[in-house]
Design an enzyme around this catalytic site. Structure first.
Site, PDB file in Angstrom:
ATOM      1  N   LYS A  37      34.546 -35.262 -17.255  1.00 44.36           N
ATOM      2  CA  LYS A  37      34.500 -35.938 -18.547  1.00 44.36           C
ATOM      3  C   LYS A  37      33.253 -36.803 -18.683  1.00 44.36           C
ATOM      4  O   LYS A  37      32.701 -36.917 -19.765  1.00 44.36           O
ATOM      5  CB  LYS A  37      35.777 -36.737 -18.757  1.00 44.36           C
ATOM      6  CG  LYS A  37      35.679 -38.113 -18.232  1.00 44.36           C
ATOM      7  CD  LYS A  37      36.939 -38.881 -18.252  1.00 44.36           C
ATOM      8  CE  LYS A  37      36.801 -39.886 -17.144  1.00 44.36           C
ATOM      9  NZ  LYS A  37      37.306 -41.179 -17.422  1.00 44.36           N
ATOM     10  N   THR A  38      32.803 -37.387 -17.581  1.00 44.57           N
ATOM     11  CA  THR A  38      31.576 -38.174 -17.681  1.00 44.57           C
ATOM     12  C   THR A  38      30.414 -37.274 -18.063  1.00 44.57           C
ATOM     13  O   THR A  38      29.531 -37.650 -18.830  1.00 44.57           O
ATOM     14  CB  THR A  38      31.284 -38.870 -16.341  1.00 44.57           C
ATOM     15  OG1 THR A  38      32.461 -39.518 -15.898  1.00 44.57           O
ATOM     16  CG2 THR A  38      30.188 -39.900 -16.496  1.00 44.57           C
ATOM     17  N   ASP A 223      35.499 -43.798 -23.814  1.00 43.93           N
ATOM     18  CA  ASP A 223      36.007 -43.265 -22.547  1.00 43.93           C
ATOM     19  C   ASP A 223      37.374 -43.897 -22.253  1.00 43.93           C
ATOM     20  O   ASP A 223      37.677 -44.979 -22.750  1.00 43.93           O
ATOM     21  CB  ASP A 223      35.015 -43.643 -21.432  1.00 43.93           C
ATOM     22  CG  ASP A 223      35.281 -42.864 -20.164  1.00 43.93           C
ATOM     23  OD1 ASP A 223      36.092 -41.915 -20.199  1.00 43.93           O
ATOM     24  OD2 ASP A 223      34.670 -43.196 -19.133  1.00 43.93           O
ATOM     25  N   GLU A 224      38.185 -43.244 -21.462  1.00 52.04           N
ATOM     26  CA  GLU A 224      39.489 -43.786 -21.071  1.00 52.04           C
ATOM     27  C   GLU A 224      40.331 -44.177 -22.281  1.00 52.04           C
ATOM     28  O   GLU A 224      40.947 -45.248 -22.305  1.00 52.04           O
ATOM     29  CB  GLU A 224      39.318 -45.013 -20.147  1.00 52.04           C
ATOM     30  CG  GLU A 224      38.368 -44.806 -18.987  1.00 52.04           C
ATOM     31  CD  GLU A 224      39.008 -44.068 -17.817  1.00 52.04           C
ATOM     32  OE1 GLU A 224      40.099 -43.488 -17.992  1.00 52.04           O
ATOM     33  OE2 GLU A 224      38.398 -44.048 -16.739  1.00 52.04           O
ATOM     34  N   GLN A 301      46.887 -40.335 -17.124  1.00 55.92           N
ATOM     35  CA  GLN A 301      46.315 -41.436 -16.357  1.00 55.92           C
ATOM     36  C   GLN A 301      46.386 -42.754 -17.115  1.00 55.92           C
ATOM     37  O   GLN A 301      45.613 -43.679 -16.847  1.00 55.92           O
ATOM     38  CB  GLN A 301      44.862 -41.126 -15.993  1.00 55.92           C
ATOM     39  CG  GLN A 301      44.736 -39.938 -15.053  1.00 55.92           C
ATOM     40  CD  GLN A 301      43.301 -39.692 -14.630  1.00 55.92           C
ATOM     41  OE1 GLN A 301      42.692 -40.515 -13.964  1.00 55.92           O
ATOM     42  NE2 GLN A 301      42.758 -38.546 -15.031  1.00 55.92           N
ATOM     43  N   ARG A 668      42.499 -38.679  -6.823  1.00 58.77           N
ATOM     44  CA  ARG A 668      41.227 -39.244  -6.339  1.00 58.77           C
ATOM     45  C   ARG A 668      40.689 -38.445  -5.160  1.00 58.77           C
ATOM     46  O   ARG A 668      39.525 -38.586  -4.787  1.00 58.77           O
ATOM     47  CB  ARG A 668      41.393 -40.698  -5.870  1.00 58.77           C
ATOM     48  CG  ARG A 668      41.848 -41.710  -6.888  1.00 58.77           C
ATOM     49  CD  ARG A 668      41.040 -41.678  -8.142  1.00 58.77           C
ATOM     50  NE  ARG A 668      41.683 -40.803  -9.121  1.00 58.77           N
ATOM     51  CZ  ARG A 668      41.082 -40.314 -10.196  1.00 58.77           C
ATOM     52  NH1 ARG A 668      39.834 -40.594 -10.440  1.00 58.77           N
ATOM     53  NH2 ARG A 668      41.730 -39.516 -11.038  1.00 58.77           N
TER      54      ARG A 668
END
Length: 823
Positions: A37-38, A223-224, A301, A668
């Site tokens: 996504k980044t 983002d997020e 998330q 992670r």
DNA sequence: GAGCATGAATCAAAT
DNA sequence: ATTCATGCTC
């Protein structure tokens, strides 16, 4: 499109590419963990610039941490091959702080306003509660502060909070909210939540200001997004969209023809000096919103519900923006398949989510390992042994992380790592800027900068001890309040405040020190520090504070061994200030320099300050802090019911969020993943028997290695607790009989719950997290965060139909709808 | 008003 | 187990 721009699409998979090329309008990218996504965000920013759709200065990108912001900026710079000056990349809070600095006067503040952290606001809440005569045993400052924070994050005004208050507790909270908010203004201070809320106020009350920022940012990227709260949602809406509910009248109450509607968003007259004109001004002629809002996130998330983040923002995106495009990224480039299977299997136990299925072409990889250890010490030793083993296989220490639910768990791991002489770093815990001595020094700066800040004043006035006790401080504060002056004015003439001789003397000494510091601030460096020009070096000011006040001298003279560490922390603060001076050579006057410094210090998190560690340290942190990071090897420790999921989450039915937290932890890991639990753990007080986390039993068996089932079904190695009965009673929540299992809907895969567990199985509970039943009745007035006020038309099974004033009828899911009754 | 001792309460995540 | 608040004495 030219080749130059096309280059930015290379190497992207199909959905990534569609996101980057998206023509405009609302776009939601559901980005599974590790799905790049980044990459999408950075390429999209660069693509917008290269294709000429937007200049760098016309883009606002909002991230979750300052560190993420810095990285995003850096990567965009790399892609574009040039400076990214002018591009706004910021956290919500720092973007708002930046806007508010400029516009502060419109809200009744000066631009020197202070940002209160949660400790400061807790002190202020306490002061208000005491002034109200509330029982601070029952109404704990922290509890009340959290309630106020929730009100603010949901954009509830004081009036709304008072209207909504059902019982005595709520009413006390609402009253405290009113007093607290008044105090904040009097102190020329905003808390974290205000940074969002007051910016929203600003935009709502000043259409011209909103228009200015809306025109400035032609594209907004977030983002997020799964962790945004209603205030942040509203902020984005105001920045990007046609104004759907312009009138700011908070209590529904009809349109802008109502009685002027000038109910302040928060009471406290004078806070918003704005007349009613702007509120009632016609919208005619207002330019439509550009609607170029791209949000990226993963509902699986969403882990900040306790900060009032609302997962429905991401779940309902298409409802909010009917023309939205939705793109799903499911290919994972981070982890091997067994790890993803574990993650997929676990999250399938949640109901409130968008279905998705992560896959990878990195191969099956290692199986996930579940281990039970006799106690917390054994757990720590096992983890350290594995760290050593992996290190022997060539995995660098910097590529390993130990994750836990609560900071308290770090200690045992730290001890074991130290004994093994392994380097480690702990991220989070007590923030650097929260340490008492660092806060003291910063409070001096804050108060010098903003003399109205009584919280800072009260903190520093007697530190180091100079004989000014609570009584004297109280007199100074009330005299300042009574005369409409600041504590700074009062201490210049202490006798006027009715202080006795001894107190007067002590206060005068303090006043002299303060006067000297103000001289430094004004540019006249007394003792040859950076004597050139009048530019302020913050590092020098820090130094002067520590010297003039005798703060450093006292620590140096002390025999307390802890004071050595405190001096080191102060040195670090000095180094931080020095770095700031170097990086941002004093532009503007001293006031502006201090503005920026103090704002930076207030908004920096501990994680932001952690450098990457190329030279190899194991990283220890909470699951929350691990969001967005990745490691070759991950150890998730303390997987026990009551620890993780946390007992408070179990009690309050927040299991889905806990499960998402587990999902974050699992995803992670790149190659190695171990989950451990201890049969006995000393957490608070004496050791207690533990039962394995229910989440462990939700992991699909196929993803686990062959010893994992033993870690739950049997008690090999004599780990059985020896103190039977009492321990069982302490488990507490062994309520449900077998058969309430969580496996049922989980997609068919075998999991540990199917293995006929002994003690653990009794805990299986599948329905703990059903949404709370809400009984709306027809005719009831309600308020919605997006559509404002409306009336319930009818109930239709789980669906509630509401006719909103000016928005027509909407069908909402009763259990999840963002509805509140208007009483 | 400060310093010390004793007893009590707390113990989730953090911009 | 550790922090925090309260009460007592100087």
């Amino acid at each position: 499109m030219d080749a130059y721009a096309a280059e930015l699409l290379e190497g992207l998979n199909d959905p990534q590419r569609r996101a980057v090329e998206h023509p405009g309008g609302p776009l939601l990218v559901i980005a599974g963990a590790g799905s790049g996504k980044t990459r999408v965000l950075t390429h999209r920013v660069a693509y917008l610039v290269r294709t000429g759709q937007a200049g760098l200065g016309e883009i606002l990108a909002v991230t979750f941490t300052n560190k993420a912001a810095a990285e995003l900026r850096h990567r965009v710079g790399d892609l574009l091959g040039r400076s990214t000056k002018g591009l706004w990349v910021a956290t919500f809070h720092s973007a708002c702080a930046r806007i508010l600095r400029v516009e502060a006067e419109k809200l009744g503040y000066t631009r020197q306003f202070t940002i209160y952290d949660s400790d400061d606001s807790k002190r202020l809440v306490k002061r208000v509660l005491e002034a109200d005569g509330a029982d601070t045993k029952r109404f704990t400052p922290n509890g009340v502060r959290n309630q106020i924070s929730d009100h603010k994050n949901r954009l509830r005004s004081v009036e709304q909070a008072q209207q909504l208050a059902a019982g005595q507790y709520d009413r006390t909270v609402a009253d405290a909210y009113a007093g607290y908010q008044k105090q904040l203004v009097a102190n020329n201070a905003m808390d974290f939540d205000d940074l969002m809320g007051r910016t929203v106020d600003l935009f709502e009350r000043y259409p011209d200001v909103r228009a200015r920022y809306r025109n400035a940012f032609k594209h907004v990227l977030v983002d997020e997004y799964q962790d945004t709260n209603p205030a942040q949602y509203r902020f984005l809406q105001l920045l990007c969209m046609d104004d759907p509910m312009h009138q700011a009248g908070p209590s529904g109450g009809g349109g802008r023809d109502a009685t002027g509607g000038a109910v302040d968003a928060v009471s406290g007259e004078g806070r918003l000096p704005l007349g009613q004109d702007a509120l009632t001004a016609p919208l005619a002629g207002e330019e439509p919103g550009h609607r170029n809002l791209m949000v990226v996130g993963d509902d699986a998330q969403s882990i900040y519900g306790f900060r009032s983040a609302d997962i429905r923002n991401i779940l309902d995106f298409e409802d909010d923006f009917p023309d939205a495009e939705v793109i799903k990224l499911e290919q994972n480039y981070r982890s091997t398949q067994h790890i993803l299977d574990a993650a997929n299997g676990l999250i399938a136990n949640n109901t409130n989510q968008r279905p998705k299925h992560l896959f990878t072409d990195l191969g099956t990889g290692d199986e996930v390992r579940v281990r039970a250890l006799p106690d917390d010490h054994a757990e720590a030793r096992w983890v350290v042994g594995e760290v050593e083993r992996l290190a022997g296989e060539g995995v660098p220490l910097s590529q390993m992380a130990v994750l836990y639910r609560t900071n308290a768990l770090s200690r045992g791991i730290e001890t074991a790592l130290t004994q093994a002489e392994l380097e480690y770093q702990v991220v989070g815990g007590v923030r650097f800027f929260d340490r008492a001595e660092v806060k003291d020094a910063l409070s001096y700066l804050q108060w010098l900068h903003n003399p109205a800040n009584t919280v800072a004043f009260a903190r520093v006035v007697n530190r180091p001890r100079r004989g000014i006790g609570d009584t004297t401080v109280g007199r100074i504060l009330s005299h300042a309040a009574a005369t409409g002056t600041t504590p700074l004015d009062v201490i210049k003439d202490p006798a006027a405040a009715g202080l006795k001789t001894a107190a007067c003397k002590a206060v005068s000494t303090f006043a002299e020190q303060v006067a000297e510091l103000h001289e430094t601030l004004a540019g006249g460096h007394p003792e040859g520090a950076a004597a050139d020009g009048g530019d302020l070096r913050v590092a020098d000011l820090v130094e002067d504070v520590l010297r003039v006040t005798g703060y450093r001298a006292e620590l140096e003279a002390s025999t307390d061994p802890q004071d050595e560490g405190r001096l080191e922390n102060l040195d670090q603060l000095h180094a931080f200030a020095d770095e700031f001076d170097e990086e941002a050579p004093a532009e503007g006057d001293a006031q502006h320099v201090l503005d920026r410094f103090l704002q930076g210090a207030a908004l920096l998190s501990d994680a932001d300050r952690k450098a990457d560690n190329p030279d190899g340290q194991v990283t220890l942190m909470t699951l929350h802090n691990a969001k967005g990071l990745e490691y070759d090897a991950v150890f998730l420790v303390g997987c026990e019911d009551g620890v993780f999921p946390h007992s408070r989450a179990i009690d309050s039915g927040e299991l889905e969020e806990e499960r998402r937290l587990a999902y974050v932890g699992i995803t992670r890991a790149r190659r190695h993943l171990s989950l451990t639990w201890a049969r006995r753990r000393a957490l608070y007080g004496p050791p207690q028997s533990q039962v394995p986390s229910r989440f462990l039993r939700e992991l699909p068996l196929d993803a686990l290695d062959e010893t994992s089932p033993d870690a739950l079904s049997g008690q090999p190695g004599g780990g059985m607790p020896t103190r039977g009965r009492r321990d069982f009673s302490s488990i507490g929540r062994v309520g449900r009989g077998p058969g309430g299992g969580a496996g049922g809907s989980g997609g068919g895969a075998a999991n540990l719950a199917a293995l006929g567990l002994k003690r653990g199985s009794a805990l299986a509970g599948g329905d703990d997290d059903a949404p709370p039943a809400v009984n709306w009745r027809p005719g009831q007035r309600v308020r919605h965060v997006k559509f404002d006020a409306g009336e319930v038309v009818r109930m239709d099974g789980d669906v509630v139909v509401v006719r909103f004033d000016g928005h027509g009828e909407k069908r909402l899911i009763a259990g999840f709808a963002r509805l509140e009754p208007i009483t």
